[in-house]
Design a protein around this motif. Structure first.
Motif, short mmCIF file in Angstrom:
data_model
loop_
_atom_site.label_atom_id
_atom_site.label_comp_id
_atom_site.label_asym_id
_atom_site.label_seq_id
_atom_site.Cartn_x
_atom_site.Cartn_y
_atom_site.Cartn_z
N SER A 78 24.44 86.96 58.54
CA SER A 78 23.57 87.93 59.12
C SER A 78 23.04 88.41 58.20
CB SER A 78 25.00 89.64 59.09
OG SER A 78 24.81 90.67 59.46
N GLU A 110 23.53 85.89 62.95
CA GLU A 110 24.12 86.96 64.01
C GLU A 110 23.16 88.14 64.01
OE1 GLU A 110 28.06 86.94 62.45
OE2 GLU A 110 29.00 85.29 62.70
N ARG A 111 23.31 89.02 63.57
CA ARG A 111 22.32 89.63 63.29
C ARG A 111 20.67 89.87 62.64
NH1 ARG A 111 23.10 94.78 60.97
NH2 ARG A 111 22.69 96.94 61.97
#
Length: 366
Positions: A21, A50-51
């Motif tokens: 992330s 993921e982010r």
């Protein structure tokens, strides 16, 4: 699950693959590790993250700029964020470039000219809207008599004292200054001519218009501006009430009609003030003063004042209501628009007065 940001080197392909992330909470020491990385980089593969937030996008952007690497694999939302961060990376000057004084003055004059043109265009449009609203009130029988009478009191009756005092003092000043100059030629008697003609033809209606602009024009702008700010005007539209018919038309009618009466009243009071000074200083009896006024002031001067007064009143009323309707966003706008209403009203009155002077001279009413 450990989703801390990390990257791996694909060896000789020049590709760094990121995972985890790329957010403030999970980015960890990734910026330091990227700064310490000295390998060859051609591509940054972000398909495994993921982010990503602004901090992560800024870290990737800075690293890609440093190495000239292409960024790939972002989701549509992530790509949009990255593009915004990339577009925002522009040099910012602490102090702007120094502009020559002449260029700056020309720019300010140009901006003021453009703004004046836009304001005049808006005022002309507002004039058309006011005429249409007035016609609609007459055609559909929606004339607001009580609201108009109330504005008569606000614009006219409440202003009698201050306009009377102002006109009385102006009459005294005109007579005193005229007497001082005419005494050099032994023509003090012509002070009466000066007071009579100036009061009826010019200063009576002009000074009244300036006073009404400062008193009623500003009140119109402040009242309507406050209603606009508190969304009362939007509420009126919601329930099917036209703000032009309910707010603007009564005020414009009141300022137009009352300017005729106030202008004539002002001229009479100015003549009384001038007569008082002529009697006290020059020793001219009241009977002689009144008789001379009747002989030297043509009825055309009275007509000119009566013709100019409603035009001035309509301009003042529309300028005040127009500026009030322009209020938006915050309370500071109320003060700015109120000031603009007074300045605009007085300026237009003086311009129109000059136009009337040329027109009546051309028409044979000198």
């Amino acid at each position: 699950m450990n989703d801390t940001a990390a990257f791996t080197d694909d060896g000789d392909t020049g590709t760094l693959r990121f995972s985890g992330s790329l957010s403030l909470a999970r980015i960890g020491d990734l910026p330091e590790r990227l700064n310490a990385y000295d390998g060859k980089v051609e591509r940054l593969d972000l398909s495994g993250i993921e982010r990503i937030d602004t901090i992560g996008a800024w870290t990737i952007h800075r690293f890609s700029q440093k190495n000239g690497a292409a960024v790939e694999g972002l989701s549509p939302d992530g790509q949009h964020l990255f593009d915004q961060v990339q577009a925002a990376d522009q040099p910012v000057r602490i102090r702007g470039e120094r502009v020559p004084a002449f260029t700056r003055v020309l720019g300010e004059i140009g901006d003021a000219t453009i703004q004046a043109g836009k304001t005049l265009y808006g005022l002309l449009g507002f004039l058309g809207a006011t005429v249409l609203a007035f016609w609609a009130t007459i055609r559909h029988g929606r004339f607001r008599f009580n609201a108009t009478v109330q504005q008569f009191e606000v614009v006219g009756v409440s202003a009698l004292a201050i306009i009377g005092l102002m006109s009385f003092l102006i009459g005294i000043v005109i007579a005193q200054q005229g007497a001082v100059q005419l005494r050099q030629f032994g023509a003090e008697i012509y002070t009466i001519n000066l007071v009579g003609r100036l009061s009826f033809r010019e200063l009576g209606v002009l000074m009244t218009a300036i006073m009404v602009a400062g008193r009623s024009g500003s009140a119109f702008a402040a009242q309507i501006g406050t209603m606009k700010l508190t969304e009362e005007i939007d509420a009126m539209r919601t329930i099917g009430v036209s703000p032009m018919e309910a707010l603007v038309v009564p005020r414009v009618i009141a300022s137009t009609v009352m300017m005729i009466l106030l202008g004539f009243y002002s001229a009479l009071v100015a003549i009384i003030g001038g007569g008082l000074l002529c009697w006290a200083v020059l020793g001219i009896p009241w009977v002689t003063y009144v008789q001379q006024i009747r002989e030297v002031v043509p009825i055309s001067d009275v007509y000119i004042g009566v013709i100019k007064a409603p035009v001035f009143g309509a301009i003042i009323g529309m300028a005040g209501c127009f500026q009030g309707m322009q209020v938006e966003s915050d309370s500071e706008q109320v003060g700015l628009r109120t000031t603009a209403a007074v300045v605009q009203g007085i300026f237009l009155v003086i311009v129109l007065d000059a136009f009337f002077a040329v027109f009546f001279s051309w028409a044979g009413w000198p």
